[in-house]
Design a protein around this motif. Structure first.
Motif, PDB file in Angstrom:
ATOM      1  N   ILE A 135       0.883  -2.653  12.492  1.00  0.00           N
ATOM      2  CA  ILE A 135       0.387  -3.733  11.636  1.00  0.00           C
ATOM      3  C   ILE A 135      -1.072  -3.479  11.262  1.00  0.00           C
ATOM      4  CG2 ILE A 135      -0.341  -6.162  11.715  1.00  0.00           C
ATOM      5  CD1 ILE A 135       2.324  -6.674  13.254  1.00  0.00           C
ATOM      6  N   VAL A 136      -1.872  -3.083  12.256  1.00  0.00           N
ATOM      7  CA  VAL A 136      -3.276  -2.745  11.977  1.00  0.00           C
ATOM      8  C   VAL A 136      -3.341  -1.607  10.963  1.00  0.00           C
ATOM      9  CG1 VAL A 136      -5.413  -1.835  12.969  1.00  0.00           C
ATOM     10  CG2 VAL A 136      -4.086  -3.537  14.233  1.00  0.00           C
ATOM     11  N   TYR A 137      -2.475  -0.634  11.139  1.00  0.00           N
ATOM     12  CA  TYR A 137      -2.418   0.517  10.227  1.00  0.00           C
ATOM     13  C   TYR A 137      -2.165   0.078   8.783  1.00  0.00           C
ATOM     14  CZ  TYR A 137       0.160   4.204   7.733  1.00  0.00           C
ATOM     15  OH  TYR A 137       0.636   5.070   6.779  1.00  0.00           O
ATOM     16  N   VAL A 138      -1.175  -0.782   8.579  1.00  0.00           N
ATOM     17  CA  VAL A 138      -0.853  -1.230   7.219  1.00  0.00           C
ATOM     18  C   VAL A 138      -2.024  -1.998   6.617  1.00  0.00           C
ATOM     19  CG1 VAL A 138       0.697  -2.609   5.785  1.00  0.00           C
ATOM     20  CG2 VAL A 138       1.620  -1.302   7.693  1.00  0.00           C
ATOM     21  N   PHE A 139      -2.628  -2.875   7.413  1.00  0.00           N
ATOM     22  CA  PHE A 139      -3.775  -3.618   6.904  1.00  0.00           C
ATOM     23  C   PHE A 139      -4.930  -2.678   6.549  1.00  0.00           C
ATOM     24  CE2 PHE A 139      -2.264  -7.712   8.987  1.00  0.00           C
ATOM     25  CZ  PHE A 139      -2.075  -8.363   7.784  1.00  0.00           C
ATOM     26  N   ILE A 140      -5.145  -1.647   7.361  1.00  0.00           N
ATOM     27  CA  ILE A 140      -6.203  -0.677   7.068  1.00  0.00           C
ATOM     28  C   ILE A 140      -5.924   0.021   5.739  1.00  0.00           C
ATOM     29  CG2 ILE A 140      -7.126   1.577   7.765  1.00  0.00           C
ATOM     30  CD1 ILE A 140      -7.073   0.588  10.645  1.00  0.00           C
ATOM     31  N   VAL A 141      -4.680   0.423   5.524  1.00  0.00           N
ATOM     32  CA  VAL A 141      -4.314   1.067   4.258  1.00  0.00           C
ATOM     33  C   VAL A 141      -4.561   0.117   3.087  1.00  0.00           C
ATOM     34  CG1 VAL A 141      -2.424   2.023   2.888  1.00  0.00           C
ATOM     35  CG2 VAL A 141      -2.620   2.612   5.302  1.00  0.00           C
ATOM     36  N   VAL A 142      -4.094  -1.118   3.222  1.00  0.00           N
ATOM     37  CA  VAL A 142      -4.214  -2.092   2.131  1.00  0.00           C
ATOM     38  C   VAL A 142      -5.672  -2.420   1.850  1.00  0.00           C
ATOM     39  CG1 VAL A 142      -3.773  -4.502   1.501  1.00  0.00           C
ATOM     40  CG2 VAL A 142      -1.927  -3.103   2.448  1.00  0.00           C
ATOM     41  N   TRP A 143      -6.435  -2.713   2.905  1.00  0.00           N
ATOM     42  CA  TRP A 143      -7.826  -3.115   2.708  1.00  0.00           C
ATOM     43  C   TRP A 143      -8.681  -1.959   2.191  1.00  0.00           C
ATOM     44  CZ3 TRP A 143      -7.776  -5.851   8.115  1.00  0.00           C
ATOM     45  CH2 TRP A 143      -7.113  -7.086   7.989  1.00  0.00           C
ATOM     46  N   SER A 144      -8.469  -0.762   2.729  1.00  0.00           N
ATOM     47  CA  SER A 144      -9.252   0.386   2.263  1.00  0.00           C
ATOM     48  C   SER A 144      -8.881   0.757   0.826  1.00  0.00           C
ATOM     49  CB  SER A 144      -9.052   1.589   3.195  1.00  0.00           C
ATOM     50  OG  SER A 144      -7.696   1.994   3.229  1.00  0.00           O
ATOM     51  N   THR A 145      -7.618   0.580   0.479  1.00  0.00           N
ATOM     52  CA  THR A 145      -7.196   0.811  -0.913  1.00  0.00           C
ATOM     53  C   THR A 145      -7.877  -0.172  -1.849  1.00  0.00           C
ATOM     54  OG1 THR A 145      -5.027   1.695  -0.252  1.00  0.00           O
ATOM     55  CG2 THR A 145      -5.232   0.845  -2.492  1.00  0.00           C
ATOM     56  N   GLY A 177      -8.740   4.349  -4.565  1.00  0.00           N
ATOM     57  CA  GLY A 177      -8.126   3.575  -3.484  1.00  0.00           C
ATOM     58  C   GLY A 177      -7.208   4.423  -2.638  1.00  0.00           C
ATOM     59  N   LEU A 178      -6.467   5.310  -3.295  1.00  0.00           N
ATOM     60  CA  LEU A 178      -5.562   6.221  -2.590  1.00  0.00           C
ATOM     61  C   LEU A 178      -6.345   7.127  -1.639  1.00  0.00           C
ATOM     62  CD1 LEU A 178      -2.446   6.814  -2.809  1.00  0.00           C
ATOM     63  CD2 LEU A 178      -3.078   8.752  -4.237  1.00  0.00           C
ATOM     64  N   LEU A 179      -7.416   7.707  -2.137  1.00  0.00           N
ATOM     65  CA  LEU A 179      -8.246   8.591  -1.314  1.00  0.00           C
ATOM     66  C   LEU A 179      -8.897   7.821  -0.167  1.00  0.00           C
ATOM     67  CD1 LEU A 179      -9.505  11.383  -0.866  1.00  0.00           C
ATOM     68  CD2 LEU A 179     -11.327  10.736  -2.466  1.00  0.00           C
ATOM     69  N   SER A 180      -9.364   6.613  -0.445  1.00  0.00           N
ATOM     70  CA  SER A 180      -9.994   5.789   0.590  1.00  0.00           C
ATOM     71  C   SER A 180      -9.020   5.479   1.717  1.00  0.00           C
ATOM     72  CB  SER A 180     -10.513   4.482  -0.019  1.00  0.00           C
ATOM     73  OG  SER A 180     -11.505   4.733  -0.980  1.00  0.00           O
ATOM     74  N   SER A 181      -7.764   5.224   1.357  1.00  0.00           N
ATOM     75  CA  SER A 181      -6.762   4.891   2.378  1.00  0.00           C
ATOM     76  C   SER A 181      -6.498   6.079   3.296  1.00  0.00           C
ATOM     77  CB  SER A 181      -5.461   4.429   1.718  1.00  0.00           C
ATOM     78  OG  SER A 181      -4.787   5.502   1.070  1.00  0.00           O
ATOM     79  N   ILE A 182      -6.483   7.292   2.731  1.00  0.00           N
ATOM     80  CA  ILE A 182      -6.247   8.498   3.544  1.00  0.00           C
ATOM     81  C   ILE A 182      -7.401   8.709   4.526  1.00  0.00           C
ATOM     82  CG2 ILE A 182      -5.985  11.009   3.482  1.00  0.00           C
ATOM     83  CD1 ILE A 182      -4.680  10.653   0.710  1.00  0.00           C
ATOM     84  N   ALA A 206       1.746   6.875   0.311  1.00  0.00           N
ATOM     85  CA  ALA A 206       2.905   6.108  -0.155  1.00  0.00           C
ATOM     86  C   ALA A 206       2.724   4.615   0.121  1.00  0.00           C
ATOM     87  CB  ALA A 206       4.179   6.618   0.513  1.00  0.00           C
ATOM     88  N   VAL A 207       2.173   4.291   1.296  1.00  0.00           N
ATOM     89  CA  VAL A 207       1.911   2.885   1.628  1.00  0.00           C
ATOM     90  C   VAL A 207       0.863   2.313   0.677  1.00  0.00           C
ATOM     91  CG1 VAL A 207       1.124   1.277   3.412  1.00  0.00           C
ATOM     92  CG2 VAL A 207       2.504   3.257   4.050  1.00  0.00           C
ATOM     93  N   SER A 208      -0.150   3.119   0.363  1.00  0.00           N
ATOM     94  CA  SER A 208      -1.187   2.697  -0.575  1.00  0.00           C
ATOM     95  C   SER A 208      -0.590   2.410  -1.950  1.00  0.00           C
ATOM     96  CB  SER A 208      -2.256   3.786  -0.694  1.00  0.00           C
ATOM     97  OG  SER A 208      -3.219   3.456  -1.674  1.00  0.00           O
ATOM     98  N   THR A 254       6.663   0.105   4.895  1.00  0.00           N
ATOM     99  CA  THR A 254       6.329   0.777   6.157  1.00  0.00           C
ATOM    100  C   THR A 254       7.403   0.540   7.206  1.00  0.00           C
ATOM    101  OG1 THR A 254       3.968   0.474   5.695  1.00  0.00           O
ATOM    102  CG2 THR A 254       4.580   1.021   7.958  1.00  0.00           C
ATOM    103  N   TYR A 255       7.875  -0.698   7.305  1.00  0.00           N
ATOM    104  CA  TYR A 255       8.895  -1.024   8.311  1.00  0.00           C
ATOM    105  C   TYR A 255      10.150  -0.194   8.091  1.00  0.00           C
ATOM    106  CZ  TYR A 255      12.665  -3.449  10.679  1.00  0.00           C
ATOM    107  OH  TYR A 255      13.775  -3.720  11.446  1.00  0.00           O
ATOM    108  N   HIS A 256      10.661  -0.168   6.880  1.00  0.00           N
ATOM    109  CA  HIS A 256      11.931   0.517   6.627  1.00  0.00           C
ATOM    110  C   HIS A 256      11.798   2.037   6.739  1.00  0.00           C
ATOM    111  CE1 HIS A 256      14.292  -3.008   5.712  1.00  0.00           C
ATOM    112  NE2 HIS A 256      13.312  -3.451   4.951  1.00  0.00           N
ATOM    113  N   VAL A 257      10.643   2.577   6.366  1.00  0.00           N
ATOM    114  CA  VAL A 257      10.429   4.016   6.536  1.00  0.00           C
ATOM    115  C   VAL A 257      10.377   4.370   8.012  1.00  0.00           C
ATOM    116  CG1 VAL A 257       8.781   5.903   6.235  1.00  0.00           C
ATOM    117  CG2 VAL A 257       9.298   4.401   4.320  1.00  0.00           C
TER     118      VAL A 257
END
Length: 265
Positions: A135-145, A177-182, A206-208, A254-257
């Motif tokens: 969950i933290v991971y997804v939020f990090i991707v979303v917020w950094s994007t 945003g994509l680069l920031s998420s990575i 992909a999540v981004s 993310t969940y389904h992957v």
């Protein structure tokens, strides 16, 4: 600048609260998800109303109550719950025809799939191994994007991404945003080394993208209804749908992957 300041203050207060709720889990998390769903469904119905459309209100609220409970206490029954909900909506539509049209049924099913099922995936992701860190991971991707897209779009933006939906968004912002998420996920995996760290790093773009699609999707709904924000609950952000628009696509993806990869290996 005032809007940016409100966003920062809201984030400084809201992020620790959100992470604490997800870390604690159980009934506190269920209550938190219920609160988000209730507000988000009300916002969605407002969007539908402002667009001059109509949904089946009772089935939508019924699904909003039932879905989180099923996931909390027996998430293996979610497929059966989806079938029963669609069946219930169909029966309600047939019984109310011609007062209700197929378009009304379509808006209702969209609300259930987009809002209720979207937020319910927050609970589903928490059920996985290392669920809190995912969950933290997804939020990090979303917020950094979001942050990367915002600043890249302002300083480098030249080419419009989706002018008819969101005129201010640029391709340069999307790529930023994509680069920031990575970069953000790489830092995350250094400080929180999980067995899935390499997978999460490769999955970040992909999540981004899923999150950016979620952002555009909600923007399209608001554009259709000719409104600026879905609500006014969160200072500097608008409504719950405005704040969680990216997450509503990034969490299910993310969940389904992760479930697919778990079964694959």
């Amino acid at each position: 600048m005032k809007m940016l300041g409100q966003r920062v203050i809201t984030a400084l207060i809201g992020i620790p609260v959100i992470l604490f709720v997800f870390y604690t889990g159980n009934l506190l998390l269920l209550a938190g998800i219920y609160l988000l769903i209730i507000v988000a469904v009300a916002e969605f119905l407002n969007i539908v109303r402002k667009a001059g459309q109509r949904g089946l209100v009772f089935p939508l609220w019924t699904g909003a109550i039932i879905f989180p409970l099923i996931i909390q206490y027996n998430y293996n029954m979610i497929g059966f719950a989806v079938f029963l909900t669609v069946l219930f909506c169909s029966i309600f539509f047939i019984n109310g025809y011609p007062h209700y049209s197929p378009l009304d049924l379509g808006w209702t099913l969209l609300g259930l799939l987009y809002v209720v099922a979207g937020f319910s995936h927050f609970l589903l992701l928490r059920t996985l191994e290392h669920g809190f860190w995912l969950i933290v991971y997804v939020f990090i991707v979303v917020w950094s994007t979001d942050a990367g897209a915002y600043f890249s779009g302002i300083h480098l933006g030249r080419h419009k991404l989706a002018p008819t939906i969101s005129p201010n968004k640029k391709w340069e912002g999307s790529l930023g945003g994509l680069l920031s998420s990575i970069i953000a996920v790489y830092i995350f995996t250094v400080f929180v080394p999980l067995p899935e760290s390499k997978t999460l790093l490769f999955l970040a773009p992909a999540v981004s993208i899923a999150g950016q699609i979620g952002d555009l999707f909600e923007s399209a709904l608001k554009r259709f209804a000719n409104i600026k924000d879905s609500g006014h609950l969160i200072p500097g952000h608008g409504g719950v749908l405005d704040r969680f628009d990216s997450a509503l696509w990034a969490f299910p993806f993310t969940y389904h992957v992760m479930v697919f990869l778990e079964r694959l290996y």
